[in-house]
Design a protein around this motif. Structure first.
Motif, PDB file in Angstrom:
ATOM      1  N   ASP A  52       0.852  -1.170   0.000  1.00 55.64           N
ATOM      2  CA  ASP A  52       0.000   0.000   0.000  1.00 55.64           C
ATOM      3  C   ASP A  52       0.900   1.235   0.000  1.00 55.64           C
ATOM      4  N   VAL A  53       0.732   2.091  -0.992  1.00 58.71           N
ATOM      5  CA  VAL A  53       1.598   3.256  -1.134  1.00 58.71           C
ATOM      6  C   VAL A  53       1.527   4.169   0.088  1.00 58.71           C
ATOM      7  N   GLU A  54       0.338   4.350   0.642  1.00 57.89           N
ATOM      8  CA  GLU A  54       0.207   5.228   1.808  1.00 57.89           C
ATOM      9  C   GLU A  54       0.950   4.667   3.018  1.00 57.89           C
ATOM     10  N   VAL A  55       0.915   3.343   3.154  1.00 54.03           N
ATOM     11  CA  VAL A  55       1.649   2.706   4.249  1.00 54.03           C
ATOM     12  C   VAL A  55       3.151   2.910   4.053  1.00 54.03           C
ATOM     13  N   LEU A  56       3.607   2.733   2.824  1.00 54.09           N
ATOM     14  CA  LEU A  56       5.027   2.917   2.544  1.00 54.09           C
ATOM     15  C   LEU A  56       5.450   4.365   2.795  1.00 54.09           C
ATOM     16  N   LEU A  57       4.637   5.312   2.374  1.00 52.26           N
ATOM     17  CA  LEU A  57       4.949   6.721   2.612  1.00 52.26           C
ATOM     18  C   LEU A  57       5.054   7.016   4.104  1.00 52.26           C
ATOM     19  N   ALA A  58       4.166   6.428   4.883  1.00 55.58           N
ATOM     20  CA  ALA A  58       4.219   6.624   6.331  1.00 55.58           C
ATOM     21  C   ALA A  58       5.520   6.071   6.899  1.00 55.58           C
ATOM     22  N   GLN A  59       5.944   4.893   6.430  1.00 56.35           N
ATOM     23  CA  GLN A  59       7.196   4.312   6.895  1.00 56.35           C
ATOM     24  C   GLN A  59       8.375   5.205   6.519  1.00 56.35           C
ATOM     25  N   VAL A  60       8.348   5.725   5.301  1.00 56.74           N
ATOM     26  CA  VAL A  60       9.418   6.597   4.824  1.00 56.74           C
ATOM     27  C   VAL A  60       9.546   7.825   5.723  1.00 56.74           C
ATOM     28  N   ARG A  61       8.418   8.451   6.028  1.00 54.20           N
ATOM     29  CA  ARG A  61       8.452   9.666   6.851  1.00 54.20           C
ATOM     30  C   ARG A  61       8.951   9.376   8.269  1.00 54.20           C
ATOM     31  N   VAL A  62       8.532   8.251   8.822  1.00 55.03           N
ATOM     32  CA  VAL A  62       8.971   7.902  10.171  1.00 55.03           C
ATOM     33  C   VAL A  62      10.478   7.677  10.194  1.00 55.03           C
ATOM     34  N   LEU A  63      10.987   6.928   9.224  1.00 55.68           N
ATOM     35  CA  LEU A  63      12.415   6.635   9.199  1.00 55.68           C
ATOM     36  C   LEU A  63      13.246   7.896   8.983  1.00 55.68           C
ATOM     37  N   LEU A  64      12.790   8.776   8.101  1.00 58.35           N
ATOM     38  CA  LEU A  64      13.537  10.001   7.849  1.00 58.35           C
ATOM     39  C   LEU A  64      13.539  10.913   9.068  1.00 58.35           C
ATOM     40  N   SER A  65      12.504  10.844   9.872  1.00 58.77           N
ATOM     41  CA  SER A  65      12.436  11.692  11.062  1.00 58.77           C
ATOM     42  C   SER A  65      13.350  11.206  12.176  1.00 58.77           C
ATOM     43  N   ARG A  66      13.843   9.979  12.060  1.00 62.71           N
ATOM     44  CA  ARG A  66      14.700   9.416  13.121  1.00 62.71           C
ATOM     45  C   ARG A  66      16.112   9.941  13.068  1.00 62.71           C
ATOM     46  N   GLY A  67      16.582  10.363  11.888  1.00 63.56           N
ATOM     47  CA  GLY A  67      17.980  10.735  11.751  1.00 63.56           C
ATOM     48  C   GLY A  67      18.798   9.503  11.410  1.00 63.56           C
ATOM     49  N   ALA A  68      19.757   9.149  12.263  1.00 62.52           N
ATOM     50  CA  ALA A  68      20.618   8.005  11.985  1.00 62.52           C
ATOM     51  C   ALA A  68      19.812   6.727  11.978  1.00 62.52           C
ATOM     52  N   PRO A  69      20.038   5.800  11.029  1.00 57.91           N
ATOM     53  CA  PRO A  69      19.283   4.577  10.964  1.00 57.91           C
ATOM     54  C   PRO A  69      19.568   3.637  12.115  1.00 57.91           C
ATOM     55  N   ALA A  70      18.576   2.844  12.442  1.00 57.05           N
ATOM     56  CA  ALA A  70      18.740   1.863  13.512  1.00 57.05           C
ATOM     57  C   ALA A  70      19.803   0.849  13.142  1.00 57.05           C
ATOM     58  N   GLY A  71      20.559   0.406  14.134  1.00 53.77           N
ATOM     59  CA  GLY A  71      21.515  -0.651  13.886  1.00 53.77           C
ATOM     60  C   GLY A  71      22.872  -0.174  13.396  1.00 53.77           C
ATOM     61  N   VAL A  72      22.999   1.138  13.088  1.00 50.85           N
ATOM     62  CA  VAL A  72      24.282   1.650  12.626  1.00 50.85           C
ATOM     63  C   VAL A  72      25.051   2.168  13.835  1.00 50.85           C
ATOM     64  N   ARG A  73      26.001   1.372  14.283  1.00 53.43           N
ATOM     65  CA  ARG A  73      26.771   1.778  15.455  1.00 53.43           C
ATOM     66  C   ARG A  73      27.899   2.728  15.069  1.00 53.43           C
ATOM     67  N   VAL A  74      28.572   2.432  13.968  1.00 47.27           N
ATOM     68  CA  VAL A  74      29.718   3.248  13.557  1.00 47.27           C
ATOM     69  C   VAL A  74      29.382   3.994  12.271  1.00 47.27           C
ATOM     70  N   LEU A  75      29.451   5.313  12.337  1.00 46.01           N
ATOM     71  CA  LEU A  75      29.276   6.148  11.148  1.00 46.01           C
ATOM     72  C   LEU A  75      30.635   6.369  10.527  1.00 46.01           C
ATOM     73  N   ARG A  76      30.723   6.209   9.208  1.00 44.86           N
ATOM     74  CA  ARG A  76      32.015   6.336   8.514  1.00 44.86           C
ATOM     75  C   ARG A  76      31.895   7.218   7.283  1.00 44.86           C
ATOM     76  N   TYR A  77      32.962   7.946   7.015  1.00 49.36           N
ATOM     77  CA  TYR A  77      33.100   8.658   5.750  1.00 49.36           C
ATOM     78  C   TYR A  77      34.587   8.824   5.498  1.00 49.36           C
ATOM     79  N   ALA A  78      35.012   8.403   4.282  1.00 53.20           N
ATOM     80  CA  ALA A  78      36.437   8.420   3.958  1.00 53.20           C
ATOM     81  C   ALA A  78      37.203   7.696   5.074  1.00 53.20           C
ATOM     82  N   ASP A  79      38.175   8.358   5.719  1.00 54.44           N
ATOM     83  CA  ASP A  79      38.956   7.701   6.778  1.00 54.44           C
ATOM     84  C   ASP A  79      38.523   8.119   8.182  1.00 54.44           C
ATOM     85  N   VAL A  80      37.337   8.710   8.280  1.00 53.77           N
ATOM     86  CA  VAL A  80      36.821   9.146   9.587  1.00 53.77           C
ATOM     87  C   VAL A  80      35.716   8.204  10.040  1.00 53.77           C
ATOM     88  N   GLU A  81      35.718   7.836  11.308  1.00 51.44           N
ATOM     89  CA  GLU A  81      34.649   7.012  11.856  1.00 51.44           C
ATOM     90  C   GLU A  81      34.277   7.482  13.256  1.00 51.44           C
TER      91      GLU A  81
END
Length: 221
Positions: A108-137
């Motif tokens: 259901d597109v409306e259900v998916l849109l709701a999930q998208v908005r909730v996840l985007l409002s969280r900031g960092a995704p669940a389960g990501v302990r270490v954030l990395r970019y280039a040689d920085v973590e």
């Protein structure tokens, strides 16, 4: 993060990709698309999406492999797996582990849109302990920062700004955005100190876009 958020849609069925791209664009999201695992990894590296809608089974790999490659490449994007009803229980179990959410096709597109908005409002995704970019973590559990394996001591204000930059690699973030997201009293001053701290261990990573803000962006080799 829902305003102007970028979403990468990955599916090998053009009709699904076109439908999702149209709906998401209509609702104000910037959308990129891919039809294979290789294309997904390449697009994520180039476009730095905030969220990935990822088909569980692709012609050249599966969603779990794409997820591993995205995380290894430093992407902190949230991930929603799109799973067909005939996907095996083992794959579904794997999907449920390490991703932010999943939804069964047809959906259901409306259900998916709701999930998208909730996840985007969280900031960092669940389960990501270490954030990395280039040689920085940045380890989000221990609050330790390393560059090229060397510890980088940072005060709390600089650590929070670094976290926000790592969650939005490549995106130009305004002073107002940084202050609102991190609580920094003076974003310019904190970014300046953070830049000094990181640059002691490698090439400059924080780019100033005068009149617009700052972005975490590695120099081209």
């Amino acid at each position: 993060m829902t305003d102007n958020a970028r979403i990468l849609v990955v599916d090998d069925q053009p009709i699904v990709v076109d439908m999702l791209a149209s709906v998401l664009t209509l609702h104000g999201f910037a959308v990129d698309t891919a039809g294979t695992a290789e294309q997904a990894v390449e697009k994520a590296s180039e476009r730095h999406p905030d969220l990935v809608l990822l088909d569980a089974v692709l012609p050249d790999g599966d969603g779990m492999d794409v997820r591993r490659r995205l995380r290894a490449g430093g992407s902190g994007a949230g991930i929603v797996f799109l799973a067909s009803r005939d996907v095996s229980d083992d794959l579904v179990a794997g999907i449920a582990y390490g991703c932010d959410d999943w939804i069964t096709k047809p959906f259901d597109v409306e259900v998916l849109l709701a999930q998208v908005r909730v996840l985007l409002s969280r900031g960092a995704p669940a389960g990501v302990r270490v954030l990395r970019y280039a040689d920085v973590e940045l380890d989000q559990d221990t609050h330790e920062v390393r560059r090229s394996g060397e510890p980088v001591p940072l005060p709390r204000a600089e650590l929070e700004v670094l976290r926000y930059l790592l969650q939005n690699p490549g995106r130009v973030l305004s002073r107002a955005q940084i202050e609102a997201a991190t609580g920094a009293a003076d974003a310019d001053a904190v970014v300046g100190s953070l830049r000094d701290g990181l640059d002691r261990f490698g090439a400059p990573l924080i780019v100033t876009h005068r009149g617009f803000g700052y972005a975490l962006r590695a120099a081209l080799p």
